[in-house]
Design a protein around this motif. Structure first.
Motif, PDB file in Angstrom:
ATOM      1  N   THR A 119       0.850  -1.190   0.000  1.00 12.41           N
ATOM      2  CA  THR A 119       0.000   0.000   0.000  1.00 12.41           C
ATOM      3  C   THR A 119       0.888   1.243   0.000  1.00 12.41           C
ATOM      4  N   PRO A 120       0.341   2.400  -0.373  1.00 13.24           N
ATOM      5  CA  PRO A 120       1.143   3.642  -0.313  1.00 13.24           C
ATOM      6  C   PRO A 120       1.715   3.907   1.076  1.00 13.24           C
ATOM      7  N   GLN A 121       0.963   3.550   2.130  1.00 11.97           N
ATOM      8  CA  GLN A 121       1.472   3.748   3.477  1.00 11.97           C
ATOM      9  C   GLN A 121       2.673   2.826   3.739  1.00 11.97           C
ATOM     10  N   ASP A 122       2.586   1.577   3.284  1.00 12.21           N
ATOM     11  CA  ASP A 122       3.713   0.654   3.447  1.00 12.21           C
ATOM     12  C   ASP A 122       4.961   1.183   2.736  1.00 12.21           C
ATOM     13  N   GLU A 123       4.783   1.657   1.506  1.00 10.19           N
ATOM     14  CA  GLU A 123       5.927   2.176   0.758  1.00 10.19           C
ATOM     15  C   GLU A 123       6.547   3.385   1.452  1.00 10.19           C
ATOM     16  N   GLY A 124       5.685   4.272   2.000  1.00 12.93           N
ATOM     17  CA  GLY A 124       6.216   5.440   2.692  1.00 12.93           C
ATOM     18  C   GLY A 124       7.029   5.070   3.913  1.00 12.93           C
ATOM     19  N   VAL A 125       6.570   4.100   4.692  1.00 12.57           N
ATOM     20  CA  VAL A 125       7.304   3.682   5.883  1.00 12.57           C
ATOM     21  C   VAL A 125       8.628   3.024   5.500  1.00 12.57           C
ATOM     22  N   LEU A 126       8.624   2.149   4.499  1.00 12.18           N
ATOM     23  CA  LEU A 126       9.865   1.481   4.086  1.00 12.18           C
ATOM     24  C   LEU A 126      10.878   2.486   3.550  1.00 12.18           C
ATOM     25  N   ARG A 127      10.410   3.470   2.783  1.00 16.16           N
ATOM     26  CA  ARG A 127      11.332   4.493   2.273  1.00 16.16           C
ATOM     27  C   ARG A 127      11.925   5.311   3.413  1.00 16.16           C
ATOM     28  N   ALA A 128      11.095   5.662   4.409  1.00 16.86           N
ATOM     29  CA  ALA A 128      11.600   6.453   5.532  1.00 16.86           C
ATOM     30  C   ALA A 128      12.624   5.670   6.350  1.00 16.86           C
ATOM     31  N   VAL A 129      12.353   4.375   6.597  1.00 17.04           N
ATOM     32  CA  VAL A 129      13.300   3.542   7.352  1.00 17.04           C
ATOM     33  C   VAL A 129      14.597   3.362   6.571  1.00 17.04           C
ATOM     34  N   GLY A 130      14.486   3.083   5.257  1.00 15.06           N
ATOM     35  CA  GLY A 130      15.683   2.891   4.446  1.00 15.06           C
ATOM     36  C   GLY A 130      16.543   4.132   4.366  1.00 15.06           C
ATOM     37  N   ALA A 131      15.918   5.307   4.176  1.00 14.96           N
ATOM     38  CA  ALA A 131      16.679   6.547   4.091  1.00 14.96           C
ATOM     39  C   ALA A 131      17.353   6.879   5.413  1.00 14.96           C
ATOM     40  N   HIS A 132      16.621   6.700   6.538  1.00 12.72           N
ATOM     41  CA  HIS A 132      17.197   7.006   7.850  1.00 12.72           C
ATOM     42  C   HIS A 132      18.395   6.115   8.154  1.00 12.72           C
ATOM     43  N   GLN A 133      18.239   4.808   7.981  1.00 12.61           N
ATOM     44  CA  GLN A 133      19.345   3.902   8.294  1.00 12.61           C
ATOM     45  C   GLN A 133      20.451   3.988   7.241  1.00 12.61           C
ATOM     46  N   GLY A 134      20.109   4.362   5.996  1.00 14.29           N
ATOM     47  CA  GLY A 134      21.144   4.560   4.989  1.00 14.29           C
ATOM     48  C   GLY A 134      22.073   5.705   5.336  1.00 14.29           C
ATOM     49  N   ARG A 139      20.616  -3.768  17.845  1.00 11.75           N
ATOM     50  CA  ARG A 139      20.671  -4.763  16.766  1.00 11.75           C
ATOM     51  C   ARG A 139      20.906  -4.083  15.419  1.00 11.75           C
ATOM     52  N   ILE A 140      20.204  -2.967  15.169  1.00  9.57           N
ATOM     53  CA  ILE A 140      20.419  -2.241  13.917  1.00  9.57           C
ATOM     54  C   ILE A 140      21.824  -1.664  13.881  1.00  9.57           C
ATOM     55  N   ALA A 141      22.309  -1.167  15.005  1.00  5.17           N
ATOM     56  CA  ALA A 141      23.676  -0.644  15.056  1.00  5.17           C
ATOM     57  C   ALA A 141      24.690  -1.735  14.744  1.00  5.17           C
ATOM     58  N   TRP A 168      19.885   3.150   0.380  1.00  8.81           N
ATOM     59  CA  TRP A 168      19.092   2.784   1.544  1.00  8.81           C
ATOM     60  C   TRP A 168      19.714   1.598   2.260  1.00  8.81           C
ATOM     61  N   PHE A 169      19.354   1.453   3.513  1.00 15.52           N
ATOM     62  CA  PHE A 169      19.872   0.334   4.308  1.00 15.52           C
ATOM     63  C   PHE A 169      18.733  -0.199   5.169  1.00 15.52           C
ATOM     64  N   ILE A 170      18.266  -1.395   4.847  1.00 17.46           N
ATOM     65  CA  ILE A 170      17.261  -2.086   5.670  1.00 17.46           C
ATOM     66  C   ILE A 170      17.771  -3.504   5.867  1.00 17.46           C
ATOM     67  N   ALA A 171      18.307  -3.776   7.018  1.00 13.40           N
ATOM     68  CA  ALA A 171      18.864  -5.095   7.321  1.00 13.40           C
ATOM     69  C   ALA A 171      18.901  -5.276   8.820  1.00 13.40           C
ATOM     70  N   ALA A 172      18.878  -6.524   9.240  1.00 12.67           N
ATOM     71  CA  ALA A 172      18.937  -6.842  10.669  1.00 12.67           C
ATOM     72  C   ALA A 172      19.488  -8.247  10.843  1.00 12.67           C
ATOM     73  N   ASP A 173      20.471  -8.378  11.714  1.00 12.29           N
ATOM     74  CA  ASP A 173      21.024  -9.697  12.014  1.00 12.29           C
ATOM     75  C   ASP A 173      20.078 -10.465  12.931  1.00 12.29           C
ATOM     76  N   GLY A 174      20.091 -11.793  12.771  1.00 20.74           N
ATOM     77  CA  GLY A 174      19.224 -12.636  13.581  1.00 20.74           C
ATOM     78  C   GLY A 174      19.810 -12.888  14.962  1.00 20.74           C
ATOM     79  N   GLU A 175      18.973 -13.444  15.817  1.00 15.18           N
ATOM     80  CA  GLU A 175      19.380 -13.741  17.192  1.00 15.18           C
ATOM     81  C   GLU A 175      18.593 -14.958  17.675  1.00 15.18           C
TER      82      GLU A 175
END
Length: 530
Positions: free
Chosen positions: A29-44, A80-82, A201-208
């Motif tokens: 959805t447009p809302q999903d895309e907006g959230v993913l873009r914001a997370v990717g840009a911030h962590q990038g 974890r993101i760090a 962009w950067f969207i990744a997370a190591d498992g635990e």
């Protein structure tokens, strides 16, 4: 004999230590895309800062500096993101460092070749192992200028290596250079900018292990539901409890989906860039055990794999098999072609019941320089197009899924000796043997520990057979070198030579024949009478 180099010992290749699978996020959805873009840009942005800090550390990097960088990032996102950001920065720096070392080796090889050719007289002929002199004075002059340029680049690269300096472009150097050629790339500036930002962009997370579904930051449920733990500055975008955002889309891993489901239901660690996890180290089986059920020797070529099945004694079984692929087109097309060809090869190996595939340990790093092959541009493109590194990784990973082992052998002389000893004997009116098919036999025999030549001839004491048979099966074992076999004739023992003439005449037969004979009897003039 003195010019043959010593062959490296064959070895069983270690199995894969990790698994990575992919799937697409569809119907967002447009809302999903907006959230993913914001997370990717911030962590990038955070990833770019950390990569800059890692490159500044250079050779001074240590566990303490790594921990300090992670503490600085932990205050902004979660720990974890760090950890994922600092690990990605370290891996990127290490990759750039390996590429830098490969560039230094490539430049050194080009410099050696240029110096050798410049030292020869004009028009001097070359050999199989070394190129000759240049053809004209103008070519000699141009190559001397190129030598100076390569020496300057080599000096700068060595200085960077010693100082621990690397150059990394987040987003890719190729895409960065495309900014200056938008017309040729058929892109507008806005389209290029969107692609550039998406690549950074950067969207990744190591498992635990022990956490729900194996990952606390990016969680994928067995039914395909995806939820993300948002960074603190973006917590207001959450749509569920504990600062999490759940996507409306669902995912499902078609490849290795059952293995992935087993891991997450057991709460074992799964990292998400693509979905990836580690495998426990599998002990490599001994080489003798791997050889017990026979072997398939594979010769790698520019457009096909030439394979031949051998028993454990090194005897060819059946006919040659060829698995074709097309390495033209896009990278995705080339990758799919290699994967399909390897799938057919592995399925055939499973059907015939062998446990091992023998393949050459190819490395064209020193063979791609234009200084070595001069104007043979087509040949340089040919060897550059063979994806040796990707081929090795894919073959090992895919073979491990079917319980097959891989034995790597020295590629020296396999085509030459295979054609010399196996191409003609195995060719029949219904079986066409190519040089590549014979090379597959040579590779398989070398992986089994046999020499490429089937028979060895011991010297007898005299013309009798007191020393045993004149030819005997060659004993297995890794040999440093193999000599060439003396040329053989096409006639059977006692038959006429290829010229059709005998060295001495045939003796007359005393057998009475029914058919008329043109042979005339001549009375001996020295016969005694009574």
């Amino acid at each position: 004999m003195g010019g043959l180099r010593k062959l490296a010992t064959s070895f069983v290749v270690s199995g894969p230590c990790g698994v990575a699978v992919r799937d697409r996020l569809k119907h967002l959805t447009p809302q999903d895309e907006g959230v993913l873009r914001a997370v990717g840009a911030h962590q990038g942005t955070l990833a770019s800062r950390d990569l800059k800090a890692r490159c500044a550390d250079g050779l001074e990097h240590s566990a303490d500096t790594w921990a300090a960088r992670k503490r600085e990032l932990t205050g902004v996102p979660s720990s974890r993101i760090a950890g994922a950001i600092t690990k990605a920065a370290h891996d990127q720096w290490a990759l750039a460092r390996r590429c830098q070392a490969a560039q230094i080796r490539n430049l050194a090889a080009g410099i050696r070749t240029l110096r050798h050719r410049l030292s020869l007289p004009l028009g001097a002929s070359g050999t199989k192992r070394a190129t000759g002199g240049y053809r004209s004075k103008s070519e000699w002059f141009r190559k001397s200028r190129r030598l100076a340029a390569l020496e300057a680049r080599h000096t700068a690269a060595v200085a960077d290596w010693q100082a621990g300096r690397v150059r990394v472009v987040r987003g890719g150097k190729r895409l960065l250079n495309t900014r200056h050629h938008l017309t040729e790339a058929r892109l507008t500036e806005d389209e290029w900018r969107q692609r550039w930002e998406a690549e950074r962009w950067f969207i990744a997370a190591d498992g635990e292990s022990g956490k729900r579904f194996g990952n606390e930051t990016i969680r994928v449920a067995p039914d395909g539901e995806v939820s993300i733990r948002l960074p603190v500055p973006l917590a207001h975008l959450a749509n569920t409890r504990h600062g999490r955002y759940t996507l409306t889309a669902r995912i499902g891993f078609a490849h290795r989906g059952a293995e992935w489901a087993d891991r997450i239901e057991a709460n074992r660690a799964v990292a998400y860039r693509t979905a990836s996890w580690q495998r426990p180290a599998v002990k490599t089986i001994p080489l003798e055990t791997a050889r017990a059920r026979g072997m398939i020797g594979v010769d790698t070529n520019a457009d096909h794999f030439a394979a031949y099945r051998l028993d454990r004694h090194g005897n060819p079984i059946g006919g040659p098999r060829r698995f074709f692929y097309d390495l033209s087109g896009s990278a995705g097309h080339r990758d799919a072609q290699i994967r399909h060809a390897l799938t057919r090869l592995i399925n055939w190996a499973v059907r015939v019941g062998v446990a091992v595939i023998g393949i050459e340990d190819l490395d064209f790093t020193a063979e791609k320089t234009r200084e070595k092959h001069g104007g043979r541009k087509g040949f340089r493109q040919l060897i550059s197009g063979i994806p040796t590194a990707k081929l090795k990784a894919r073959l090992v990973s895919m073979a491990a899924e079917h319980g097959l082992s891989i034995v790597a052998v020295d590629p020296a002389y396999t085509s030459l000796w295979g054609a010399q000893h196996w191409q003609k004997p195995l060719a029949t009116p219904r079986r066409k043997m190519s040089r590549h098919d014979a090379a597959g036999i040579a590779i398989g025999r070398r992986a089994l520990g046999h020499p490429v030549r089937r028979r060895t001839a011991p010297s007898p004491h005299d013309q009798s057979d007191r020393a045993g048979h004149r030819t005997a099966q060659a004993e297995p074992g890794d040999r440093g070198r193999e000599g060439t076999r003396p040329p053989t004739t096409d006639r059977p023992p006692g038959g006429p030579p290829p010229s059709g003439k005998r060295k001495r005449g045939t003796s007359a037969s005393n057998t009475v024949r029914d058919a008329p004979s043109t042979h005339q009897w001549v009375q001996d003039s020295l016969m005694c009478t009574g």
